[in-house]
Scaffold this active site. Structure first.
Site, PDB file in Angstrom:
ATOM      1  N   HIS A   3       0.863  -1.177   0.000  1.00  0.00           N
ATOM      2  CA  HIS A   3       0.000   0.000   0.000  1.00  0.00           C
ATOM      3  C   HIS A   3       0.903   1.231   0.000  1.00  0.00           C
ATOM      4  O   HIS A   3       2.062   1.175   0.449  1.00  0.00           O
ATOM      5  CB  HIS A   3      -0.884   0.021   1.249  1.00  0.00           C
ATOM      6  CG  HIS A   3      -2.030  -0.944   1.187  1.00  0.00           C
ATOM      7  ND1 HIS A   3      -3.014  -0.887   0.225  1.00  0.00           N
ATOM      8  CD2 HIS A   3      -2.360  -2.002   1.987  1.00  0.00           C
ATOM      9  CE1 HIS A   3      -3.896  -1.854   0.418  1.00  0.00           C
ATOM     10  NE2 HIS A   3      -3.524  -2.554   1.482  1.00  0.00           N
ATOM     11  N   CYS A  52      -0.273   2.536  -4.521  1.00  0.00           N
ATOM     12  CA  CYS A  52      -1.070   3.726  -4.820  1.00  0.00           C
ATOM     13  C   CYS A  52      -0.235   4.981  -4.574  1.00  0.00           C
ATOM     14  O   CYS A  52       0.669   5.001  -3.736  1.00  0.00           O
ATOM     15  CB  CYS A  52      -2.329   3.764  -3.953  1.00  0.00           C
ATOM     16  SG  CYS A  52      -3.534   2.483  -4.343  1.00  0.00           S
TER      17      CYS A  52
END
Length: 241
Positions: A84, A127
């Site tokens: 992430h 991301c």
């Protein structure tokens, strides 16, 4: 006659995340582990000495790059980070952030003389914000820059190339089959495109993700646009074994 040193690769994949209280924070990244294992096997076949690491904390991630800075290296150093993330950072499995600038600094020439002349190549599957890309083509002469969008680029040291799964401010997609970005990288490394120089190889990955991939499920139809920046001083062919 001594054998040439093997090029090294470090693959870090975080799939499960929890906070200091032991409670789960981010969602589990299903599909990422198997994808990382496939990448590791492919890099091994391309004559890289691969270190594959699962679920590392922010501190442990930094320590892994510190260890690499003291190793004997071959012609190239390649690293894949799958986790992430947000703009300019990735998260350890303890949900603590690691700034990408910090990783680059660890391997920069002043900090790591052994890697001064060796091309360092990063593939970042994470991301970089929360925006969704609907895949609409538009024409424009200018636009509002994403805050901090260029800070990553300006901090990349010489002899380094970095390819991001998505553009600044946008999400990178992952499902149980893997990510758009790293699946495209795998396809290229397993095909004849692996013999291309790095700039052309990265452009092929851009095309593959932009035109052949789209999200499924909740985000059905959304797209992704990888991007890369390079401070390499010459053409390199890191996967033409």
């Amino acid at each position: 006659m001594s054998q040439p040193r093997q090029s090294r690769a470090l693959v870090i994949v975080n799939t499960d995340f929890c906070g200091s209280d032991g409670q789960a924070t981010f969602g589990t990244r299903r599909g990422a582990r198997r994808e990382a294992e496939k990448l590791s096997n492919t890099l091994s076949r391309l004559n890289y000495r691969v270190k594959l690491m699962h679920n590392k904390t922010a501190k442990e991630i930094e320590e892994l790059y510190q260890q690499e800075s003291g190793c004997e290296h071959g012609e190239y150093f390649v690293s894949v980070i799958s986790s992430h993330g947000e703009q300019g950072l990735v998260f350890g499995c303890d949900s603590e952030p690691v700034k990408l600038t910090r990783i680059f600094q660890i391997l920069a020439s002043k900090k790591c003389p052994v890697l001064t002349q060796i091309p360092k190549i990063f593939f970042i599957q994470a991301c970089r914000g929360e925006e969704l890309d609907p895949g609409v083509m538009v024409e424009c002469d200018s636009g509002d820059p994403v805050p901090g969008g260029f800070s990553d680029y300006l901090s990349i040291p010489p002899q380094t190339a970095v390819m991001f799964a998505c553009s600044p401010g946008y999400v990178a997609f992952l499902n149980i089959s893997g990510s758009m970005f790293l699946q495209a990288l795998l396809k290229v490394l397993e095909g004849e495109e692996r013999h291309l120089d790095l700039n052309r190889l990265m452009t092929r990955i851009n095309w593959e993700v932009a035109f052949c991939c789209q999200a499924r499920g909740t985000y059905q139809g959304c797209k992704e646009m990888p991007c890369f920046v390079t401070n390499l001083l010459q053409e390199v062919f890191p996967f033409s074994s």
